[in-house]
Write an enzyme that holds these catalytic residues in place. Structure first.
Site, mmCIF file in Angstrom:
data_model
loop_
_atom_site.group_PDB
_atom_site.id
_atom_site.type_symbol
_atom_site.label_atom_id
_atom_site.label_comp_id
_atom_site.label_asym_id
_atom_site.label_seq_id
_atom_site.Cartn_x
_atom_site.Cartn_y
_atom_site.Cartn_z
ATOM 1 N N ILE A 6 -12.288 -44.449 77.121
ATOM 2 C CA ILE A 6 -13.591 -44.319 76.454
ATOM 3 C C ILE A 6 -14.480 -43.606 77.475
ATOM 4 C CG2 ILE A 6 -14.191 -46.692 77.172
ATOM 5 C CD1 ILE A 6 -16.051 -46.918 74.812
ATOM 6 N N SER A 7 -15.197 -42.581 77.021
ATOM 7 C CA SER A 7 -15.966 -41.757 77.965
ATOM 8 C C SER A 7 -17.111 -42.527 78.597
ATOM 9 C CB SER A 7 -16.533 -40.533 77.247
ATOM 10 O OG SER A 7 -15.532 -39.881 76.523
ATOM 11 N N GLN A 8 -17.591 -41.958 79.690
ATOM 12 C CA GLN A 8 -18.758 -42.495 80.396
ATOM 13 C C GLN A 8 -19.986 -42.376 79.473
ATOM 14 O OE1 GLN A 8 -18.856 -40.372 84.034
ATOM 15 N NE2 GLN A 8 -20.898 -41.087 84.591
#
Ligand code: SAH
Length: 213
Positions: free
Chosen positions: A60-62
């Site tokens: 899951i992206s930043q």
């Protein structure tokens, strides 16, 4: 103040300090609980500005990158958006509050099934999750006002460029998977495409074909 409220304030502060200053985006990201999109021990770290592992070896992206990419899309409430790389569904949830219709596609069936269940449970009825190879886009639903690719391609995929409406914007990380990539904003003009380099990023690679797991 509860530590939960403090964590949320810190979260919003870190988004702002990294250039996410659109209040509509900030209030959507305040509302959506990122810990719903991660599992087990990582739930405690959901409000930290870092990517976290999800199933199938993906991430899951930043949050600040999610905010910044969303901001670069310059969304309008009537837009139809295609996201390539559903992953946890977090980015799709953010988009769903800012656009009319969201299509999101992932090559891992397990990820798309989990994300579909999660988004349905949140009553986000304007999002459709599809299992497939997103590098070919979704020709049946094209053209899109906005396209967001959340995996790194060596070049912006041709079928996605072709499915972008005139005046539309695509945001895509470009470069080799094991190096620092460049986040690119592509605008479709009447006479061709305009390319703008936004910032260095690091994403998992865009991989061809359906995953076997
Ligand atoms: N946007 C996600 C994070 C994406 S991680 C989130 O909010 O959690 C990148 C995702 O792209 C992974 O889930 C990976 O399976 C997917 N992916 C990689 N190549 C793909 C392709 N060709 N088509 C569709 N999805 C792809």
């Amino acid at each position: 103040m509860s530590s939960e409220a403090e964590r949320k304030m810190q979260f919003l502060y870190s988004l702002r300090s990294k250039g996410v200053n659109d209040n509509r985006i900030l209030s959507v990201m305040e509302k959506i609980d990122r810990s719903d999109f991660v599992r087990g021990i990582f739930r405690d770290r959901a409000y930290e500005d870092m990517p976290l592992p999800i199933a199938c070896g993906q991430t899951i992206s930043q949050p600040s990158i999610v905010g910044m990419m969303t901001q670069a899309l310059d969304l309008h409430p009537r837009h139809t958006v295609l996201e390539v790389g559903t992953g946890s569904g977090y980015q799709a949830a953010v988009l769903s509050h800012l656009a009319r219709r969201v299509w999101t596609i992932d090559r891992h069936k397990r990820l798309s099934m989990d994300a579909r269940r999660l988004l349905e449970g949140m009553n986000l009825t304007n999002v459709t999750v599809i299992t497939g190879d997103g590098s070919f886009g979704l020709p049946d639903q094209a053209p899109f006002d906005r396209i967001l690719v959340t995996a790194a391609a060596e070049d912006p995929p041709g079928p996605l460029l072709a499915q972008l409406r005139e005046g539309g914007i695509m945001v895509v990380p470009v470069g080799q998977s094991d190096t620092v990539q460049s986040l690119i904003k592509v605008t479709r003009l009447a006479e061709g495409f305009d390319y703008e380099q936004l910032r260095p990023v690091r994403f998992v690679p865009l991989v061809e074909g359906l995953a076997q797991d």
